[in-house]
Design an enzyme around this catalytic site. Sequence first.
Site, short mmCIF file in Angstrom:
data_model
loop_
_atom_site.label_atom_id
_atom_site.label_comp_id
_atom_site.label_asym_id
_atom_site.label_seq_id
_atom_site.Cartn_x
_atom_site.Cartn_y
_atom_site.Cartn_z
N MET A 40 18.55 -20.51 51.41
CA MET A 40 17.30 -20.05 50.81
C MET A 40 17.33 -19.97 49.30
O MET A 40 18.36 -19.65 48.69
CB MET A 40 17.01 -18.64 51.35
CG MET A 40 18.20 -17.70 51.22
SD MET A 40 17.77 -15.99 51.51
CE MET A 40 17.76 -15.33 49.86
N HIS A 51 22.03 -30.86 39.33
CA HIS A 51 21.34 -30.42 40.55
C HIS A 51 22.12 -30.91 41.78
O HIS A 51 22.44 -32.08 41.87
CB HIS A 51 19.93 -31.01 40.55
CG HIS A 51 19.04 -30.44 41.60
ND1 HIS A 51 18.91 -31.02 42.84
CD2 HIS A 51 18.24 -29.35 41.60
CE1 HIS A 51 18.05 -30.30 43.56
NE2 HIS A 51 17.64 -29.29 42.83
N LYS A 54 14.55 -7.14 43.87
CA LYS A 54 15.75 -7.48 44.65
C LYS A 54 15.98 -9.00 44.64
O LYS A 54 17.12 -9.45 44.54
CB LYS A 54 15.64 -6.93 46.08
CG LYS A 54 15.64 -5.39 46.06
CD LYS A 54 15.73 -4.81 47.44
CE LYS A 54 14.38 -4.38 47.94
NZ LYS A 54 14.45 -3.71 49.26
N GLY A 110 18.55 -21.33 60.79
CA GLY A 110 19.08 -22.67 61.05
C GLY A 110 18.56 -23.26 62.35
O GLY A 110 18.52 -24.47 62.51
P1 NDP Z 1 13.02 -21.55 53.67
O1 NDP Z 1 12.14 -20.44 53.29
O2 NDP Z 1 12.41 -22.77 54.24
O3 NDP Z 1 14.12 -21.05 54.74
C1 NDP Z 1 15.04 -20.06 54.39
C2 NDP Z 1 15.96 -19.77 55.56
O4 NDP Z 1 15.26 -19.04 56.56
C3 NDP Z 1 16.50 -20.99 56.26
O5 NDP Z 1 17.83 -20.75 56.62
C4 NDP Z 1 15.59 -21.11 57.49
O6 NDP Z 1 16.25 -21.76 58.58
C5 NDP Z 1 15.36 -19.70 57.83
N1 NDP Z 1 14.14 -19.39 58.55
C6 NDP Z 1 12.89 -19.88 58.39
N2 NDP Z 1 12.03 -19.24 59.20
C7 NDP Z 1 12.75 -18.33 59.89
C8 NDP Z 1 12.45 -17.35 60.88
N3 NDP Z 1 11.20 -17.15 61.32
N4 NDP Z 1 13.44 -16.58 61.37
C9 NDP Z 1 14.72 -16.75 60.94
N5 NDP Z 1 15.08 -17.66 60.01
C10 NDP Z 1 14.10 -18.43 59.50
O7 NDP Z 1 13.96 -21.97 52.42
P2 NDP Z 1 13.55 -22.10 50.88
O8 NDP Z 1 12.20 -22.73 50.80
O9 NDP Z 1 13.77 -20.82 50.19
O10 NDP Z 1 14.65 -23.14 50.35
C11 NDP Z 1 14.57 -24.51 50.71
C12 NDP Z 1 15.77 -25.28 50.21
O11 NDP Z 1 15.75 -25.38 48.80
C13 NDP Z 1 17.14 -24.67 50.55
O12 NDP Z 1 17.85 -25.70 51.21
C14 NDP Z 1 17.78 -24.38 49.20
O13 NDP Z 1 19.18 -24.60 49.16
C15 NDP Z 1 17.07 -25.38 48.31
N6 NDP Z 1 17.08 -25.00 46.89
C16 NDP Z 1 17.88 -25.70 46.03
C17 NDP Z 1 17.89 -25.39 44.68
C18 NDP Z 1 18.78 -26.12 43.72
O14 NDP Z 1 18.69 -25.91 42.53
N7 NDP Z 1 19.65 -26.97 44.15
C19 NDP Z 1 17.03 -24.33 44.13
C20 NDP Z 1 16.26 -23.63 45.14
C21 NDP Z 1 16.28 -23.98 46.46
P3 NDP Z 1 15.60 -23.02 59.38
O15 NDP Z 1 16.23 -24.23 58.78
O16 NDP Z 1 15.98 -22.84 60.77
O17 NDP Z 1 14.11 -22.98 59.16
#
Ligand code: NDP
Length: 373
Positions: free
Chosen positions: A190, A131, A251, A330
């Site tokens: 994401m 991880h 998708k 971001g």
């Molecule tokens: P989020 O749904 O919190 O956010 C996804 C993206 O959308 C981010 O770049 C966020 O930027 C942006 N965002 C949020 N709200 C808005 C908005 N209204 N308009 C535009 N952009 C927006 O992410 P997830 O919950 O899907 O994922 C969380 C973390 O989990 C990630 O860092 C991912 O790498 C990690 N992860 C790791 C795994 C692993 O196995 N290592 C597996 C799955 C996930 P902002 O920061 O500005 O909110």
Amino acid sequence: MLFEKVKIDEKEYYRVSKDELSDFVVSIFVKLGVPKHDAEIVAENLIMADLMGVESHGVQRLKRYVDGIKAGAVKVNPDIKVIVDRPSMALLDGDEALGQVVAHRAMRMAISKAKGEGNGIAVVGVKNSNHYGIAGYYALMAAREDIIGMSMTTSRPLVAHTGSVEKFIGTNPIALAAPVEGEEPFLLDMATSVVPSGKIEVYRRKNKKIPDGWAIDSRTGEITNDPNLALSSEGAILPLGGLGELLGGHKGYGLAVMVDILSGVLMGAVWSKHVGGTSDKHSDVGHFFMAIDPDVFVGREEFKKSMKKMLQELRDAKKHPQFDRIWTHGEKGFLTAATRNKIGVPIYKKVFAEMNEIAKELGVEELKPIDRS
Ligand code: NDP
């Protein structure tokens, strides 16, 4: 402006200084035999998540990493090997290292290969890893050097792909970061599922129901609001787009398979249901990193200028009545980090207690909250 993207109930959290939290996490890993430099990379990755408001992938995961090391599933002194090394690509065998350690090395290689010798672009893959935390950490490493970074990883099976009910594919994240003139980089980071499992763990810890559409009961295929069931062997998370095809579940499923192809199949690592967790031996997680230097395309300065213009146009679009602001990816995270650097990183009290249990057991000085009285 003191902005935090997630509103927290201060009664349920302690605030901790970022530097003290970092020293604490480093000390825990060092006590377990991890070299200091490697421990610092893992700490930086976990704490970047907490700073940016991604509680699911912050220090709440510390126990899982500690358990993985204790179980012998994660090596603290791995023999990381570069199996293939060409001008614009490389493949690394992580030797069951902490994912962050080998991933950081791979992304550094991708950045220097893309910038060096006029290549302009480089891909570095990793197999036999674990991880690696938040995908965005690695993509951002490239954007901090004025180039584009991409990062993806396979992860253990927790998601039912469209048409199935069982935990079969990973929450396989994708991140892309790009430099922008005069402001923080664009950072899309994401999971390819509706939510990562860590977000459901946050709900479970707080005894809260999860919203409709995040997960199903694998026995019936019905939507569940029970975080325990969602995380158990009798439940599964849904792909981005949700259940079925109407809102595009297929998708999200496709994006997760794309990540499995690029980080798993291509790298000679395993994929989907074969990927192990942090405490499984031979979890064989695979990663994919790409760095692109805009200099070989439009030119770095013009790229950054156009990025600024593009993001501003997105923010200036006519707003939906339910939104008072349009964000780009971001933005909320970086503003949250600026606030938390000032007023402290929030740690849920149960997580805080768990972290100090680990410290006590290892003989590390306990973490102290900021006095807010
Ligand atoms: P989020 O749904 O919190 O956010 C996804 C993206 O959308 C981010 O770049 C966020 O930027 C942006 N965002 C949020 N709200 C808005 C908005 N209204 N308009 C535009 N952009 C927006 O992410 P997830 O919950 O899907 O994922 C969380 C973390 O989990 C990630 O860092 C991912 O790498 C990690 N992860 C790791 C795994 C692993 O196995 N290592 C597996 C799955 C996930 P902002 O920061 O500005 O909110």
